[in-house]
Design an enzyme around this catalytic site. Structure first.
Site, PDB file in Angstrom:
ATOM      1  N   LYS A   1      27.316  -0.043  19.810  1.00 20.57           N
ATOM      2  CA  LYS A   1      26.014  -0.163  19.056  1.00 20.57           C
ATOM      3  C   LYS A   1      27.087  -0.721  17.889  1.00 20.57           C
ATOM      4  CE  LYS A   1      22.805   2.720  20.781  1.00 20.57           C
ATOM      5  NZ  LYS A   1      22.187   3.951  21.186  1.00 20.57           N
TER       6      LYS A   1
ATOM      7  N   HIS B   1      24.877   2.008  24.603  1.00 18.77           N
ATOM      8  CA  HIS B   1      23.257   2.379  25.300  1.00 18.77           C
ATOM      9  C   HIS B   1      23.834   2.179  26.528  1.00 18.77           C
ATOM     10  CE1 HIS B   1      19.696   1.696  26.449  1.00 18.77           C
ATOM     11  NE2 HIS B   1      20.040   0.680  27.467  1.00 18.77           N
TER      12      HIS B   1
ATOM     13  N   TYR C   1      13.633  -0.689  22.183  1.00 17.86           N
ATOM     14  CA  TYR C   1      13.242   0.599  22.804  1.00 17.86           C
ATOM     15  C   TYR C   1      11.590   0.765  22.549  1.00 17.86           C
ATOM     16  CZ  TYR C   1      18.409   2.359  21.567  1.00 17.86           C
ATOM     17  OH  TYR C   1      19.555   2.038  22.202  1.00 17.86           O
TER      18      TYR C   1
ATOM     19  N   ASN D   1      25.753   7.033  18.568  1.00 17.51           N
ATOM     20  CA  ASN D   1      26.503   7.616  19.995  1.00 17.51           C
ATOM     21  C   ASN D   1      26.968   6.320  21.072  1.00 17.51           C
ATOM     22  OD1 ASN D   1      23.969   6.434  20.807  1.00 17.51           O
ATOM     23  ND2 ASN D   1      23.271   7.806  22.340  1.00 17.51           N
TER      24      ASN D   1
ATOM     25  N   ARG E   1      31.271   8.448  25.139  1.00 17.37           N
ATOM     26  CA  ARG E   1      30.125   9.307  23.725  1.00 17.37           C
ATOM     27  C   ARG E   1      30.635  10.451  23.260  1.00 17.37           C
ATOM     28  NH1 ARG E   1      24.206   8.235  26.741  1.00 17.37           N
ATOM     29  NH2 ARG E   1      23.632   5.942  25.217  1.00 17.37           N
TER      30      ARG E   1
ATOM     31  N   GLU F   1      15.703  -4.816  30.138  1.00 13.17           N
ATOM     32  CA  GLU F   1      16.890  -4.626  28.438  1.00 13.17           C
ATOM     33  C   GLU F   1      17.420  -6.006  28.794  1.00 13.17           C
ATOM     34  OE1 GLU F   1      16.672  -0.346  28.207  1.00 13.17           O
ATOM     35  OE2 GLU F   1      18.880  -1.039  29.058  1.00 13.17           O
TER      36      GLU F   1
ATOM     37  N   THR G   1      23.847  11.962  25.932  1.00 11.07           N
ATOM     38  CA  THR G   1      23.411  11.125  25.034  1.00 11.07           C
ATOM     39  C   THR G   1      23.723  11.849  23.564  1.00 11.07           C
ATOM     40  OG1 THR G   1      21.216  10.303  25.700  1.00 11.07           O
ATOM     41  CG2 THR G   1      21.168  10.008  23.079  1.00 11.07           C
TER      42      THR G   1
ATOM     43  N   PHE H   1      12.350  10.618  16.414  1.00 12.98           N
ATOM     44  CA  PHE H   1      13.766   9.198  16.173  1.00 12.98           C
ATOM     45  C   PHE H   1      13.464   7.830  16.305  1.00 12.98           C
ATOM     46  CE2 PHE H   1      14.304  10.864  20.720  1.00 12.98           C
ATOM     47  CZ  PHE H   1      14.254   9.473  21.549  1.00 12.98           C
TER      48      PHE H   1
HETATM   49  P1  CMP Z   1      20.294   5.341  24.132  1.00 15.94           P
HETATM   50  O1  CMP Z   1      20.888   4.856  25.229  1.00 15.94           O
HETATM   51  O2  CMP Z   1      20.242   3.823  23.010  1.00 15.94           O
HETATM   52  O3  CMP Z   1      18.658   5.437  23.806  1.00 15.94           O
HETATM   53  C1  CMP Z   1      17.558   5.995  23.201  1.00 15.94           C
HETATM   54  C2  CMP Z   1      19.070   6.198  21.794  1.00 15.94           C
HETATM   55  O4  CMP Z   1      17.639   6.973  20.762  1.00 15.94           O
HETATM   56  C3  CMP Z   1      19.201   7.531  21.658  1.00 15.94           C
HETATM   57  O5  CMP Z   1      20.445   6.317  22.802  1.00 15.94           O
HETATM   58  C4  CMP Z   1      19.834   7.504  20.593  1.00 15.94           C
HETATM   59  O6  CMP Z   1      20.861   6.349  19.857  1.00 15.94           O
HETATM   60  C5  CMP Z   1      18.360   7.988  19.927  1.00 15.94           C
HETATM   61  N1  CMP Z   1      18.005   9.603  20.200  1.00 15.94           N
HETATM   62  C6  CMP Z   1      17.609  10.078  21.606  1.00 15.94           C
HETATM   63  N2  CMP Z   1      17.487  10.688  21.427  1.00 15.94           N
HETATM   64  C7  CMP Z   1      17.519  11.349  19.952  1.00 15.94           C
HETATM   65  C8  CMP Z   1      17.609  12.063  18.966  1.00 15.94           C
HETATM   66  N3  CMP Z   1      16.881  13.474  19.590  1.00 15.94           N
HETATM   67  N4  CMP Z   1      18.327  12.391  17.661  1.00 15.94           N
HETATM   68  C9  CMP Z   1      18.397  10.993  17.163  1.00 15.94           C
HETATM   69  N5  CMP Z   1      18.552   9.949  18.208  1.00 15.94           N
HETATM   70  C10 CMP Z   1      18.693   9.905  19.357  1.00 15.94           C
END
Ligand code: CMP
Length: 142
Positions: free
Chosen positions: A14, A120, A54, A117, A107, A131, A96, A62
């Site tokens: 990311k 992905h 997404y 984070n 992470r 994806e 996550t 979020f």
């Molecule tokens: P990712 O694996 O890319 O899939 C969805 C993304 O949404 C996740 O990683 C985070 O970057 C984001 N995400 C998921 N839950 C939260 C949360 N509670 N607060 C902020 N960002 C979130």
């Protein structure tokens, strides 16, 4: 070489990971864990593509900040292959929220918070297929 349990998955480094020069480190961790690269692309996601990618999170609190973050700078789109690739990749990435991620995961080591984070990873075979087709066209056939 492929067999019945060989899978392909998508990893994204990311914008926070690219900005901190973690692309090479991320690829090195996956290669050391037995993954083979099948596709690689460096790009800044358009808002349209990020929203489609997404889409399952649309409406969640979020979602809008996630789209803003994921389009804020370049990302590395990495197609990887291995036996049980999807589950193994998720293990290497960790949960996550970096605070919940197991020690030694990407992470836990590099994530800044639940949004920033660093990586992905596709969460299921169906997600991986969808994806990869979206961001690395051709990665499922090569
Ligand atoms: P990712 O694996 O890319 O899939 C969805 C993304 O949404 C996740 O990683 C985070 O970057 C984001 N995400 C998921 N839950 C939260 C949360 N509670 N607060 C902020 N960002 C979130």
């Amino acid at each position: 070489m492929s067999d019945a349990t060989t899978e392909r998955t998508l990893i994204i480094v990311k914008p926070d990971g690219v900005a901190r020069r973690l692309v090479g480190e991320t690829i090195a961790r996956f290669e050391a864990a037995g993954f083979s690269l099948v596709a690689l692309r460096f790009a800044t996601l358009s808002e349209e593509l990020a929203r489609e990618f997404y889409a399952e999170h649309e409406g969640k609190e979020f979602y809008e900040p996630l789209i803003a973050f994921m389009t804020s700078g370049p990302v590395a789109l990495i197609g990887l292959e291995r036996e049980n690739a999807i589950e193994r990749a998720r293990q290497l990435c960790g949960k996550t929220n970096p605070l919940d991620a197991a020690p030694g995961t990407i992470r836990a080591d590099y994530g800044l918070d639940g949004r920033h984070n660093t990586v992905h990873a596709s969460d299921s075979p169906a997600s991986a297929e969808r994806e990869l087709a979206l961001v690395l066209p051709g990665a499922l056939e090569s």
